[in-house]
Design a protein around this motif. Structure first.
Motif, PDB file in Angstrom:
ATOM      1  N   ARG A  54      36.017  49.210  52.324  1.00 31.79           N
ATOM      2  CA  ARG A  54      36.698  47.947  52.122  1.00 31.79           C
ATOM      3  C   ARG A  54      37.851  47.830  53.030  1.00 31.79           C
ATOM      4  NH1 ARG A  54      33.829  45.137  48.074  1.00 31.79           N
ATOM      5  NH2 ARG A  54      35.660  43.610  48.232  1.00 31.79           N
ATOM      6  N   ASP A  55      38.139  46.849  53.970  1.00 30.03           N
ATOM      7  CA  ASP A  55      39.327  46.913  54.607  1.00 30.03           C
ATOM      8  C   ASP A  55      40.321  46.218  54.003  1.00 30.03           C
ATOM      9  OD1 ASP A  55      38.478  44.542  54.812  1.00 30.03           O
ATOM     10  OD2 ASP A  55      37.986  44.488  57.049  1.00 30.03           O
ATOM     11  N   GLY A  56      40.420  45.473  52.679  1.00 30.42           N
ATOM     12  CA  GLY A  56      41.567  44.925  51.994  1.00 30.42           C
ATOM     13  C   GLY A  56      42.242  46.010  51.511  1.00 30.42           C
ATOM     14  N   LEU A  57      43.333  45.373  50.646  1.00 29.81           N
ATOM     15  CA  LEU A  57      44.289  46.204  49.797  1.00 29.81           C
ATOM     16  C   LEU A  57      43.904  46.810  48.803  1.00 29.81           C
ATOM     17  CD1 LEU A  57      47.588  43.962  50.120  1.00 29.81           C
ATOM     18  CD2 LEU A  57      46.939  45.757  51.632  1.00 29.81           C
ATOM     19  N   PHE A  58      44.464  47.856  48.226  1.00 28.89           N
ATOM     20  CA  PHE A  58      44.338  48.492  46.994  1.00 28.89           C
ATOM     21  C   PHE A  58      45.322  48.200  46.080  1.00 28.89           C
ATOM     22  CE2 PHE A  58      45.032  52.144  44.135  1.00 28.89           C
ATOM     23  CZ  PHE A  58      43.834  52.122  43.171  1.00 28.89           C
ATOM     24  N   ILE A  59      45.029  47.325  45.073  1.00 23.97           N
ATOM     25  CA  ILE A  59      46.036  46.663  44.491  1.00 23.97           C
ATOM     26  C   ILE A  59      45.919  47.298  42.828  1.00 23.97           C
ATOM     27  CG2 ILE A  59      47.011  44.531  43.296  1.00 23.97           C
ATOM     28  CD1 ILE A  59      47.528  44.682  46.220  1.00 23.97           C
ATOM     29  N   THR A  60      47.253  47.823  42.255  1.00 19.85           N
ATOM     30  CA  THR A  60      47.175  48.239  40.653  1.00 19.85           C
ATOM     31  C   THR A  60      47.840  47.300  39.753  1.00 19.85           C
ATOM     32  OG1 THR A  60      49.166  49.594  41.197  1.00 19.85           O
ATOM     33  CG2 THR A  60      46.907  50.687  41.786  1.00 19.85           C
ATOM     34  N   LEU A  61      47.472  47.189  38.733  1.00 19.08           N
ATOM     35  CA  LEU A  61      47.891  46.503  37.820  1.00 19.08           C
ATOM     36  C   LEU A  61      48.118  47.333  36.279  1.00 19.08           C
ATOM     37  CD1 LEU A  61      49.730  44.125  36.537  1.00 19.08           C
ATOM     38  CD2 LEU A  61      47.520  43.044  36.331  1.00 19.08           C
TER      39      LEU A  61
END
Length: 469
Positions: free
Chosen positions: A204-211
């Motif tokens: 996947r070329d999108g961001l890795f977002i953490t919460l």
């Protein structure tokens, strides 16, 4: 290839090299080295096989190559080397992991031209990050990905544990799917890092977002996740706000401590998982995303479901694939490799040249590590910073660790029989800890399975309970 024909002086030098040194070279080689006899039986393989197959050398040696790998490798290249008696360069796929590997097979022939051995050298198909390169662009890239042939910017996968590599292999298999993944395990076991590892292997070329669901007040959590429309509430921006779900579109959203997500938000999250859609806070228009969601918790989520604190339908959806990351006390073979990795990391960060004393390494091996890998990493950073001189010794360790180590019996006051018994116990426990099963422990100790069963029952009751847990 025939056996090497060196001049007498160099041959004498080779014969003088200690066996232990030659074994150390093979055992620590990054590439996988395996050796087959003329019948295709595996006579040696180094620990790099764990990285490739999730199998230990003990699981492979003495087995027929075809018995282990038939149906798992394509194409099978060993037969080519046997039939043609020449070096074979093969590009193969290891089907269970979906991984492409490059194998170089070198036959060793006797004086009559018959095969004695076949030496295999296996490496990943493509090395993408170089530590040193003649190309400036490559070198700049390598500095962003220091010390790792994995894509992570933080740490590579470092483990000698068969069970841990089995988990990583399974996660790599599901990484390029859209299956939701639930990571379970104690705090500090590396759930965030493993989630990033899944993302980086997903394509996947999108961001890795953490919460972290506990890090934001409940009143702000909904707008943080889903964003809000312009003027949605008093104090809201007139331009509205993009939520983390939209930011992670075409990428991965990692929700840590999912067990603490409020019930009213769980229904909205389920709709995102099921239908890839959501409505921002105060909005009227449905938004669509292409998102992979990974979740994690250190809580007993089954109990939360039974108590009505977590939606059962959401639980079944997020746990399509779930795995438990083991605590560090169940990965004791990894304590020293991880310690050395973090020591090198922080030596470079702070421009130091610290080393551990042998007593400190022994203390690390005896300690229970309740905070797991996070505790180990933070402790080593502290030791590198505060230690005067280059040797990190016992006096620099935290009091809690010293106290736990001091509770370990001092064998110097024991009789000969008591010392022998203590040593026997340590050997059996170490064999069972490394091999996990009675059969493998028996093989490692060179004793019968029935004798191993008796000794493990006598000395390893606590370890058996940990394995069952």
């Amino acid at each position: 290839m025939k056996k090497s024909d060196h001049d007498p002086e160099y041959s004498a030098y080779l014969n003088s090299l200690p066996r232990e040194m030659l074994l150390s070279i093979l055992e620590n080689c990054y590439n996988e080295i395996f050796v087959n006899d003329r019948d295709g039986r595996i006579v040696y393989v180094n620990p790099a096989c764990i990285r490739h197959y999730g199998l230990k050398p003990e699981d492979l040696v003495h087995a027929k190559n075809a018995d282990v790998f038939q149906g798992n490798w394509t194409p099978m290249a060993l037969d080519y080397a046997i039939d043609e008696k020449r070096i074979i360069f093969a590009k193969q796929r290891f089907i269970p992991a979906g991984e492409e590997l490059v194998t170089i097979l070198t036959p060793v022939l006797d004086e009559a031209g018959n095969i004695e051995l076949i030496i295999g050298n296996v490496q990943e198909n493509e090395i993408t990050h170089w530590d040193v390169s003649y190309k400036d662009d490559d070198l700049k890239t390598s500095r962003r990905h220091k010390s790792s042939h994995f894509n992570s910017n933080e740490t590579p996968i470092i483990s000698r544990s068969f069970n841990y590599w089995k988990i990583i292999t399974e996660l790599k298999q599901v990484s390029d799917s859209t299956i939701p993944v639930l990571l379970l395990g104690e705090s500090g076991t590396g759930k965030t890092y493993v989630a990033e590892y899944i993302h980086e292997n997903s394509g996947r070329d999108g961001l890795f977002i953490t919460l972290n669901c506990t890090a934001i007040p409940e009143s702000l959590l909904e707008s943080e996740l889903f964003g809000y429309a312009p003027g949605a509430f008093t104090g809201a921006s007139s331009k509205g706000k993009i939520g983390l779900i939209e930011m992670a579109s075409n990428g991965t959203l990692f929700l840590d401590e999912i067990g603490d997500l409020p019930l009213y938000l769980q229904a909205k999250l389920l709709d995102v998982l099921e239908n890839q859609r959501y409505i921002p806070v105060g909005g009227t228009k449905m938004e669509y995303v292409n998102i992979r969601i990974i979740t994690a918790t250190n809580k007993d989520i089954d109990t939360l479901v039974k108590e009505g604190k977590f939606r059962e339908d959401l639980y079944w959806r997020i746990s399509t694939f779930n795995t438990i990351l083991p605590p560090l006390r169940k990965r004791r073979d990894d304590i020293l490799p991880l310690s050395n990795f973090f020591l090198k990391l922080f030596n470079e960060k702070y421009e130091k040249n610290k080393t551990f004393s042998q007593e400190v390494l022994s203390a690390f091996m005896r300690y229970s590590w309740p905070g797991n890998v996070r505790q180990l990493k933070n402790m080593i950073e502290r030791l590198v910073v505060v230690t005067m001189g280059n040797i990190i010794d016992l006096q620099k360790l935290p009091e809690t660790m010293l106290r736990e180590n001091h509770n370990t019996p001092d064998n110097s006051a024991l009789t000969l029989d008591e010392r022998v018994e203590a040593l026997k116990k340590d050997i059996v426990r170490d064999a069972y800890r490394k091999n996990q099963t009675v059969r493998r422990a028996a093989a490692a100790l060179g004793i019968t399975a029935s004798k191993a069963q008796r000794l493990i029952k006598e000395y390893c009751g606590d370890l058996q309970k940990e394995n069952e847990g």
